[in-house]
Scaffold this motif. Structure first.
Motif, PDB file in Angstrom:
ATOM      1  N   SER A   1       0.827  -1.216   0.000  1.00 14.22           N
ATOM      2  CA  SER A   1       0.000   0.000   0.000  1.00 14.22           C
ATOM      3  C   SER A   1       0.854   1.255   0.000  1.00 14.22           C
ATOM      4  CB  SER A   1      -0.925   0.000   1.223  1.00 14.22           C
ATOM      5  OG  SER A   1      -1.808  -1.096   1.197  1.00 14.22           O
ATOM      6  N   ILE A   2       1.943   1.223   0.764  1.00 18.41           N
ATOM      7  CA  ILE A   2       2.836   2.380   0.846  1.00 18.41           C
ATOM      8  C   ILE A   2       3.602   2.572  -0.455  1.00 18.41           C
ATOM      9  CG2 ILE A   2       4.919   3.278   1.975  1.00 18.41           C
ATOM     10  CD1 ILE A   2       3.938   1.869   4.539  1.00 18.41           C
ATOM     11  N   THR A   3       4.003   1.455  -1.073  1.00 21.64           N
ATOM     12  CA  THR A   3       4.942   1.491  -2.187  1.00 21.64           C
ATOM     13  C   THR A   3       4.305   1.721  -3.546  1.00 21.64           C
ATOM     14  OG1 THR A   3       6.404  -0.032  -1.001  1.00 21.64           O
ATOM     15  CG2 THR A   3       6.750   0.166  -3.372  1.00 21.64           C
ATOM     16  N   LYS A   4       3.157   1.105  -3.815  1.00 23.37           N
ATOM     17  CA  LYS A   4       2.688   0.942  -5.185  1.00 23.37           C
ATOM     18  C   LYS A   4       2.494   2.239  -5.972  1.00 23.37           C
ATOM     19  CE  LYS A   4      -2.257   0.539  -4.088  1.00 23.37           C
ATOM     20  NZ  LYS A   4      -3.438  -0.366  -4.142  1.00 23.37           N
ATOM     21  N   SER A   5       2.154   3.326  -5.300  1.00 21.41           N
ATOM     22  CA  SER A   5       1.926   4.577  -6.026  1.00 21.41           C
ATOM     23  C   SER A   5       3.053   5.599  -5.843  1.00 21.41           C
ATOM     24  CB  SER A   5       0.590   5.199  -5.590  1.00 21.41           C
ATOM     25  OG  SER A   5       0.605   5.477  -4.201  1.00 21.41           O
ATOM     26  N   LYS A   6       4.130   5.202  -5.145  1.00 15.16           N
ATOM     27  CA  LYS A   6       5.229   6.142  -4.912  1.00 15.16           C
ATOM     28  C   LYS A   6       5.986   6.414  -6.201  1.00 15.16           C
ATOM     29  CE  LYS A   6       7.857   5.790  -1.310  1.00 15.16           C
ATOM     30  NZ  LYS A   6       8.728   5.251  -0.229  1.00 15.16           N
ATOM     31  N   PRO A   7       6.256   7.680  -6.505  1.00 12.42           N
ATOM     32  CA  PRO A   7       6.999   8.002  -7.735  1.00 12.42           C
ATOM     33  C   PRO A   7       8.345   7.296  -7.825  1.00 12.42           C
ATOM     34  CG  PRO A   7       6.036   9.989  -6.787  1.00 12.42           C
ATOM     35  CD  PRO A   7       5.822   8.900  -5.786  1.00 12.42           C
ATOM     36  N   GLU A   8       9.051   7.143  -6.693  1.00 14.20           N
ATOM     37  CA  GLU A   8      10.366   6.495  -6.727  1.00 14.20           C
ATOM     38  C   GLU A   8      10.254   5.065  -7.248  1.00 14.20           C
ATOM     39  OE1 GLU A   8      10.369   9.409  -3.238  1.00 14.20           O
ATOM     40  OE2 GLU A   8       9.013   7.908  -4.088  1.00 14.20           O
ATOM     41  N   PHE A   9       9.254   4.332  -6.774  1.00 12.08           N
ATOM     42  CA  PHE A   9       9.051   2.952  -7.201  1.00 12.08           C
ATOM     43  C   PHE A   9       8.657   2.892  -8.673  1.00 12.08           C
ATOM     44  CE2 PHE A   9       5.737  -0.460  -7.648  1.00 12.08           C
ATOM     45  CZ  PHE A   9       6.614  -1.521  -7.746  1.00 12.08           C
ATOM     46  N   LEU A  10       7.697   3.713  -9.068  1.00  9.95           N
ATOM     47  CA  LEU A  10       7.228   3.718 -10.453  1.00  9.95           C
ATOM     48  C   LEU A  10       8.347   4.137 -11.410  1.00  9.95           C
ATOM     49  CD1 LEU A  10       3.704   5.349  -9.938  1.00  9.95           C
ATOM     50  CD2 LEU A  10       4.292   2.920 -10.015  1.00  9.95           C
ATOM     51  N   ASN A  11       9.153   5.115 -11.011  1.00 15.29           N
ATOM     52  CA  ASN A  11      10.256   5.555 -11.859  1.00 15.29           C
ATOM     53  C   ASN A  11      11.319   4.471 -12.018  1.00 15.29           C
ATOM     54  OD1 ASN A  11       8.865   7.953 -11.859  1.00 15.29           O
ATOM     55  ND2 ASN A  11      10.357   9.104 -10.657  1.00 15.29           N
ATOM     56  N   ASP A  12      11.571   3.731 -10.946  1.00 19.89           N
ATOM     57  CA  ASP A  12      12.541   2.630 -11.026  1.00 19.89           C
ATOM     58  C   ASP A  12      12.079   1.578 -12.025  1.00 19.89           C
ATOM     59  OD1 ASP A  12      14.407   3.626  -9.233  1.00 19.89           O
ATOM     60  OD2 ASP A  12      13.547   2.601  -7.501  1.00 19.89           O
ATOM     61  N   ILE A  13      10.801   1.233 -11.974  1.00 16.74           N
ATOM     62  CA  ILE A  13      10.261   0.244 -12.917  1.00 16.74           C
ATOM     63  C   ILE A  13      10.488   0.707 -14.346  1.00 16.74           C
ATOM     64  CG2 ILE A  13       8.156  -0.828 -13.807  1.00 16.74           C
ATOM     65  CD1 ILE A  13       7.022  -0.737 -10.980  1.00 16.74           C
ATOM     66  N   GLU A  14      10.165   1.962 -14.597  1.00 13.62           N
ATOM     67  CA  GLU A  14      10.261   2.472 -15.966  1.00 13.62           C
ATOM     68  C   GLU A  14      11.705   2.560 -16.431  1.00 13.62           C
ATOM     69  OE1 GLU A  14       7.921   5.785 -18.662  1.00 13.62           O
ATOM     70  OE2 GLU A  14       7.887   5.953 -16.481  1.00 13.62           O
ATOM     71  N   ARG A  15      12.594   2.984 -15.556  1.00 14.96           N
ATOM     72  CA  ARG A  15      14.024   3.056 -15.924  1.00 14.96           C
ATOM     73  C   ARG A  15      14.547   1.680 -16.322  1.00 14.96           C
ATOM     74  NH1 ARG A  15      14.586   6.060 -11.067  1.00 14.96           N
ATOM     75  NH2 ARG A  15      14.719   8.308 -11.440  1.00 14.96           N
ATOM     76  N   ILE A  16      14.190   0.673 -15.538  1.00 12.81           N
ATOM     77  CA  ILE A  16      14.692  -0.680 -15.805  1.00 12.81           C
ATOM     78  C   ILE A  16      14.077  -1.229 -17.088  1.00 12.81           C
ATOM     79  CG2 ILE A  16      14.732  -3.047 -14.920  1.00 12.81           C
ATOM     80  CD1 ILE A  16      14.794  -1.764 -12.069  1.00 12.81           C
ATOM     81  N   ALA A  17      12.789  -0.943 -17.332  1.00 11.74           N
ATOM     82  CA  ALA A  17      12.142  -1.377 -18.571  1.00 11.74           C
ATOM     83  C   ALA A  17      12.832  -0.765 -19.786  1.00 11.74           C
ATOM     84  CB  ALA A  17      10.663  -0.992 -18.555  1.00 11.74           C
ATOM     85  N   VAL A  18      13.095   0.539 -19.730  1.00 18.53           N
ATOM     86  CA  VAL A  18      13.758   1.234 -20.835  1.00 18.53           C
ATOM     87  C   VAL A  18      15.176   0.690 -21.035  1.00 18.53           C
ATOM     88  CG1 VAL A  18      14.669   3.467 -21.587  1.00 18.53           C
ATOM     89  CG2 VAL A  18      12.359   3.321 -20.622  1.00 18.53           C
ATOM     90  N   GLN A  19      15.855   0.419 -19.934  1.00 16.82           N
ATOM     91  CA  GLN A  19      17.213  -0.129 -20.006  1.00 16.82           C
ATOM     92  C   GLN A  19      17.218  -1.487 -20.721  1.00 16.82           C
ATOM     93  OE1 GLN A  19      18.958  -1.346 -16.232  1.00 16.82           O
ATOM     94  NE2 GLN A  19      20.962  -0.569 -16.866  1.00 16.82           N
TER      95      GLN A  19
END
Length: 439
Positions: A109-127
């Motif tokens: 609940s704390i993590t799923k909408s945090k920008p830091e978490f979402l940005n990490d997912i996207e960075r790794i996907a793009v990588q």
């Protein structure tokens, strides 16, 4: 036949037939034959125990909802307990499971909408996708595992793929997984998996101690599961370590397999793929060129959710779960004796044409009018043991698809049918041909 072989056959019962590999979008020969002979609920002898097998929607739901109460409890084969440990959330029961699950729900609940978490997912996907730019083919299952592991190791322990410790953890984790998926029949794999788990536990304990020391020196706070976990006083040290391992296990294998299933099925459905691409193009058109996706963007991915749900229903990542009756249980005309194993089979309900129209067809549009939380759809289990991280997996896959669809078209090199062993996998690794989209 020798006495040993005879006894082995008696203990195994029909287990080998039940576990015989079959396409994951079918129920397999054993269930097909048993349903024809005995109906949706029948008795057997599986996993060294007298067993009631349920392919009935209502009974499955009843079992899942009553697991925390006094009727049923989680009951996986003993070798799995030996590998995962008794405080693993996957096998723990009673108050221990309740405490672990409450922590998991809070973290998600704390993590799923945090920008830091979402940005990490996207960075790794793009990588990952950038590494394909000069490739004409990729083994997608391998790429999906790479993506999911890099996301979960960053999310849980704050480690990046470039750090030496990440490679060491991955090496031990793969050994751990090889032993785990060989259960319940390949018992010799157990010692190797236990040794790998011990090494991972030691590494996690060292990371925890280093983090405590770092925090004590006021060296800054990281935004990951471990940082929050360290502040939880309801879990013991062993439970925290086990929680980390459970998070790695759930975030690695299930997410990567579901990603592969989605890509496999979209490759066979050009209409769904085109509609999905249009949805993501519309979301991207409202943002700056390199602007990160956010929680509001995720909530706009309606057809993406339909595709993921249909891949879960049609592909059946989880075929069944293990439960045990704690007392005699009467449900309609069925009696489940105390002490017997109970297997609610999700696949049978997901592929039942009397429950889902055109059940043997991949049709994401069915979810436009169908409730994904209904009794007839249980891809992540249900009740008190429903997977708490399922939403995180969907976010990761949605963000990966966002960039995949806008940069590549793909076709499968060979027909690589996902097979249930019962763990679902693509035997050839899902080799796909790539065609880069013009921008």
């Amino acid at each position: 036949m020798s006495r040993k072989a005879l006894l082995g056959g008696l203990y195994l019962g029909e287990t080998l037939g039940f576990l015989k590999p079959h396409p994951s979008n079918t129920i397999g020969a054993f269930l097909h034959r048993s349903l024809f002979r005995y109906g949706n609920v029948f008795k057997s002898h599986l996993f060294f125990s007298p067993t009631v097998v349920s392919c009935d929607q209502e009974l499955n739901y009843f079992i899942l909802q009553k697991t925390r109460g006094k009727l049923f409890q989680c009951s996986y084969p003993k070798p799995i307990h030996g590998i995962l440990g008794n405080v693993s959330m996957l096998v723990a029961v009673g108050d221990t499971h309740k405490r672990l699950r409450n922590v998991a729900i809070s973290l998600v609940s704390i993590t799923k909408s945090k920008p830091e978490f979402l940005n990490d997912i996207e960075r790794i996907a793009v990588q990952i996708l950038n590494s394909w730019k000069d490739k004409q083919q990729v083994m997608f299952c391998e790429e999906a595992r790479k993506f999911s592991f890099n996301v979960i190791i960053k999310q849980v322990l704050g480690l990046t793929s470039e750090e030496p410790e990440t490679g060491k953890i991955l090496e031990d984790f793969l050994a751990f997984m090889r032993g785990l998926v060989s259960i319940p029949l390949y018992i010799p794999g157990t010692p190797y998996a236990r040794a790998a788990r011990s090494r991972i536990s030691s590494r996690v304990k060292a990371i925890i101690e280093e983090r405590r020391s770092r925090n004590g020196r006021s060296c800054g706070v990281r935004n990951d599961f471990l940082e929050i976990l360290l502040s939880v006083d309801t879990l013991s040290e062993d439970e925290k370590v086990s929680f980390v391992l459970d998070s790695l296990l759930g975030g690695y294998e299930t997410t990567s397999l579901l990603m592969a299933m989605v890509v496999h099925l979209l490759g066979q459905s050009p209409t769904a793929s085109e509609q999905l691409k249009l949805e993501h193009e519309q979301i991207r058109s409202s943002k700056e060129r390199d602007e990160f996706l956010n929680w509001e963007d995720y909530k706009k991915m309606g057809f993406t959710q339909n595709v993921i749900n249909e891949a879960l229903r049609y592909g059946n990542i989880v075929k069944f779960v293990h439960r045990k009756a704690l007392k005699d249980v009467k449900f309609r005309d069925h009696l489940i004796p105390s002490g017997w194993k109970v297997l609610p089979v999700f696949t049978a309900v997901h592929l039942d044409s009397s429950v889902h129209a055109d059940a043997l067809q991949f049709h994401p549009w069915r979810w436009e009018a169908q409730d994904q939380t209904c009794k007839k759809f249980t891809p992540f289990g249900g009740g008190s043991r429903c997977c708490p991280g399922s939403e995180l997996a969907k976010i990761e896959i949605a963000f990966f698809l966002h960039h995949l669809l806008q940069n590549f078209r793909w076709t499968a090199e060979d027909v690589d049918q996902p097979m249930a062993y019962p763990y679902v996998e693509f035997g050839k690794g899902l080799l796909i041909n790539l065609d880069r989209c013009s921008i």
